[in-house]
Scaffold this active site. Structure first.
Site, short mmCIF file in Angstrom:
data_model
loop_
_atom_site.label_atom_id
_atom_site.label_comp_id
_atom_site.label_asym_id
_atom_site.label_seq_id
_atom_site.Cartn_x
_atom_site.Cartn_y
_atom_site.Cartn_z
N LYS A 139 0.84 -1.20 0.00
CA LYS A 139 0.00 0.00 0.00
C LYS A 139 0.88 1.26 0.00
O LYS A 139 0.69 2.16 -0.80
CB LYS A 139 -0.92 -0.04 1.23
CG LYS A 139 -1.80 1.16 1.39
CD LYS A 139 -2.75 1.01 2.56
CE LYS A 139 -3.43 2.34 2.86
NZ LYS A 139 -4.33 2.28 3.99
N LYS A 143 9.31 -0.84 14.49
CA LYS A 143 9.90 -0.47 13.19
C LYS A 143 10.97 0.59 13.38
O LYS A 143 12.05 0.53 12.81
CB LYS A 143 8.81 0.10 12.26
CG LYS A 143 7.88 -0.93 11.67
CD LYS A 143 6.96 -0.23 10.65
CE LYS A 143 5.79 -1.09 10.26
NZ LYS A 143 4.81 -0.42 9.42
N GLY A 184 -4.82 -1.74 4.92
CA GLY A 184 -3.99 -2.85 4.43
C GLY A 184 -4.62 -4.21 4.67
O GLY A 184 -4.67 -5.05 3.77
N ARG A 185 -5.12 -4.45 5.87
CA ARG A 185 -5.65 -5.79 6.19
C ARG A 185 -7.06 -6.00 5.63
O ARG A 185 -7.65 -7.06 5.84
CB ARG A 185 -5.59 -6.03 7.70
CG ARG A 185 -6.22 -4.94 8.54
CD ARG A 185 -5.85 -5.08 10.02
NE ARG A 185 -6.32 -3.96 10.82
CZ ARG A 185 -5.69 -2.81 10.97
NH1 ARG A 185 -4.55 -2.60 10.36
NH2 ARG A 185 -6.18 -1.85 11.73
N GLU A 190 -4.68 -6.79 14.82
CA GLU A 190 -4.19 -5.47 14.44
C GLU A 190 -5.33 -4.45 14.52
O GLU A 190 -5.11 -3.28 14.77
CB GLU A 190 -3.57 -5.50 13.02
CG GLU A 190 -2.65 -4.33 12.74
CD GLU A 190 -1.79 -4.51 11.49
OE1 GLU A 190 -0.59 -4.81 11.60
OE2 GLU A 190 -2.32 -4.34 10.38
N HIS A 216 -4.72 -33.59 16.92
CA HIS A 216 -3.58 -34.43 17.31
C HIS A 216 -2.43 -33.58 17.81
O HIS A 216 -1.29 -34.05 17.86
CB HIS A 216 -3.16 -35.29 16.11
CG HIS A 216 -4.28 -36.17 15.65
ND1 HIS A 216 -4.53 -37.42 16.16
CD2 HIS A 216 -5.28 -35.93 14.76
CE1 HIS A 216 -5.60 -37.93 15.58
NE2 HIS A 216 -6.09 -37.04 14.73
N GLU A 224 10.58 -4.61 4.48
CA GLU A 224 10.67 -6.02 4.07
C GLU A 224 10.34 -6.16 2.58
O GLU A 224 11.06 -6.82 1.83
CB GLU A 224 9.67 -6.87 4.87
CG GLU A 224 9.98 -7.03 6.35
CD GLU A 224 9.29 -5.98 7.20
OE1 GLU A 224 8.99 -4.86 6.69
OE2 GLU A 224 9.05 -6.27 8.38
#
Ligand code: F6P
Length: 525
Positions: free
Chosen positions: A187, A490, A245-246, A331, A362, A193
């Site tokens: 965005k 950050k 963003g999400r 978030e 399991h 990253e």
């Protein structure tokens, strides 16, 4: 309102969920739309509690806030932005106004451009797509591409998110640079990253005979930054800052989904979301699925104090849904102050975690059944799978899903546990062995059941959860659409980079951090 509900919780604390069952409960405590059913009968919510929860939603102004969101008002108050991911799936194009302007012509034009580009790529020699993004620019598309793999008839899609070089190295090693398309999804187009991975991918493509000037495209709100990265405007798919963003997989950030399943499949996914939007805006109180899902969440977290909730899809292809929901919910609603900056009077959103069934059975279900904390479980299952020749697998899958919620509800008391092992043990040893086989039961769960995990249904499920997060956020009085909590780490990482590289001293850092830096420097080759 919170006190009234907490008093109600104390009143029903000793009661077992199983004891509130009567003939009508299963239908009374479920919401069914034309497309799916959400069952919350296996919770300790009764009619009186539900009425109080609905009153809470009313008192907190959920309906008015919902209308404000859909109308393009700036409900993201700390960032001064509208919240309009719903416009991205508003396929019929009814006007959506932001600052006096209808945003729909632009949204639909971008969708058409994406479709034309996807058709072009799908008809080309491209065999593989690498989506480089992180957080909302990765988790949604990655989850959806896996969820919809039976519908994939386009290139294979790979996802690189972590700045750990291992991630991109492992993905690129398998690919041919000449037939790979790199989609840089960010965005802001500043995320360290993503930009680091994008530069590495560009170098790899150049070195291996590909052509970055033709085989890169970008999904971003920043035309300036994509241009500075040498991606021509014709291959940039933009969106506005009113898409969080999400919440962004419905627009350009969903390009890899479209490349995988084609524009028609992607539109079916949008239709599913749009259909859920309409339901959310129109259905009354207890008939409203996102509202009820949210109220169950509020009951379990803020009223009963359960710190986490498990998302348990009995649907292997929803394997990445828990991670996707983790970002969406944590978030959005992991905040300690309300919109006015005042401390919350109740807990914020819960820890969200999970894994697909039956695998989890399991692994961690032991703790869910017999641990000392109650973990509300959210089961999901399709009526049918895609593997027609493996129907017996699906029957087993569903049997396990239903059995788990039944086990959580009923448990197993000491008498029953004793009778299970009475033929093997006696006396004190029988008592000791039986104690280990007791299940407290009375553990709440919900089940979402849908016909089949197709694009439309996935759109429904994701929009359902988005609106659930919205409702919970409104009830808490917080801003679900900012994420200041990610900033400090950050900033400190940026400051630490020269220290790690060895070009700046670790002065001023706490003793623990200094010792870690020393250890790192001493033990590097
Ligand atoms: O750091 C958190 C975050 O801002 C998320 O909210 C977002 O989804 C992610 O980073 C990626 O951001 P971008 O799409 O701008 O690269």
């Amino acid at each position: 309102m919170w006190d009234v509900l907490k008093t109600q919780a104390a009143r029903v604390a000793e009661r077992k969920i199983i004891d509130v069952f009567d003939d009508a409960r299963a239908d009374d405590f479920a919401v069914q739309t034309q497309h799916m059913r959400f069952d919350y009968a296996k919770t300790n919510i009764d009619a009186a509690t539900r009425a109080m929860l609905l009153k809470l939603a009313e008192a907190k102004g959920v309906a008015a806030r919902r209308d404000a969101m859909f109308a393009g008002e700036q409900i993201n108050e700390t960032e001064g932005r509208a919240v309009l991911h719903t416009a991205l799936r508003n396929l019929d194009g009814d006007a959506v106004m932001v600052d006096g302007q209808d945003v729909m012509p632009e949204v639909l034009a971008t969708l058409d451009r994406m479709a034309a580009y996807a058709d072009e790529v799908r008809a080309s020699a491209i065999t593989d797509v690498v989506n480089i993004g992180i957080g909302g620019s990765d988790l949604g598309p990655a989850m959806a591409v896996q969820a919809l793999s039976p519908y994939r008839d386009g290139p294979r899609c790979h996802f690189v998110s972590n700045v750990d070089g291992a991630h991109i190295a492992d993905v690129l090693r398998e690919l041919d640079a000449k037939t790979t398309l790199v989609v840089v999804a960010s965005k802001t187009f500043t995320t360290i990253e993503t930009m680091t991975n994008a530069r590495t991918a560009r170098a790899w493509m150049k070195e291996n005979g590909g052509d970055p000037s033709a085989q890169f495209c970008a999904l971003s709100t920043s035309e300036e930054k994509t241009a500075a990265f040498d991606i021509p405007a014709s291959r940039v798919f933009g969106f506005e800052d009113w898409v969080g963003g999400r919440y962004s997989m419905w627009g350009p950030i969903g390009l890899s989904i479209m490349l995988a399943i084609g524009p028609d499949g992607f539109r079916a996914f949008l239709r599913g979301g749009q259909d859920m939007d309409r339901h959310f805006c129109a259905a009354d109180g207890r008939e409203n699925m996102p509202l009820m899902l949210a109220l169950v969440g509020i009951w379990h977290r803020q009223i009963l104090g359960h710190a986490s909730r498990a998302v348990l899809p009995y649907d292997q292809r929803l394997g990445q849904l828990p991670a996707y929901l983790q970002q969406l919910e944590m978030e959005s609603n992991g905040k300690s102050v309300d919109m006015g900056g005042k401390p919350l009077p109740v807990e914020s959103g819960p820890v969200v975690w999970g894994a697909p069934g039956t695998n989890g059975q399991h692994a961690f279900y032991q703790l869910i059944h017999q641990g000392t904390s109650v973990i509300p479980c959210e089961f999901m299952v399709a009526c049918e799978g895609h593997e027609d020749d493996l129907k017996h697998h699906h029957d087993l899958l569903v049997a396990n899903c239903f059995a788990q919620s039944e086990a959580l509800l009923k448990g197993r008391d000491l008498d029953e546990a004793r009778s299970k092992v009475a033929d093997k043990f006696e006396g004190a040893e029988l008592e000791r062995q039986a104690a280990h086989r007791v299940f407290a039961g009375n553990r709440p769960s919900t089940t979402l059941i849908y016909p089949k995990l197709d694009p439309f249904t996935l759109g429904q499920i994701i929009a359902l959860y988005e609106h659930r997060v919205f409702v919970e956020g409104v009830i808490l009085g917080i801003n679900s659409y900012d994420q200041w909590g990610v900033e400090l780490g950050k900033e400190l990482a940026t400051a630490l980079q020269p220290v790690i590289e060895g070009s700046a001293p670790a002065d001023g850092k706490d003793g623990s951090t200094q010792a870690l830096v020393d250890y790192l420097h001493k033990h590097r080759g």
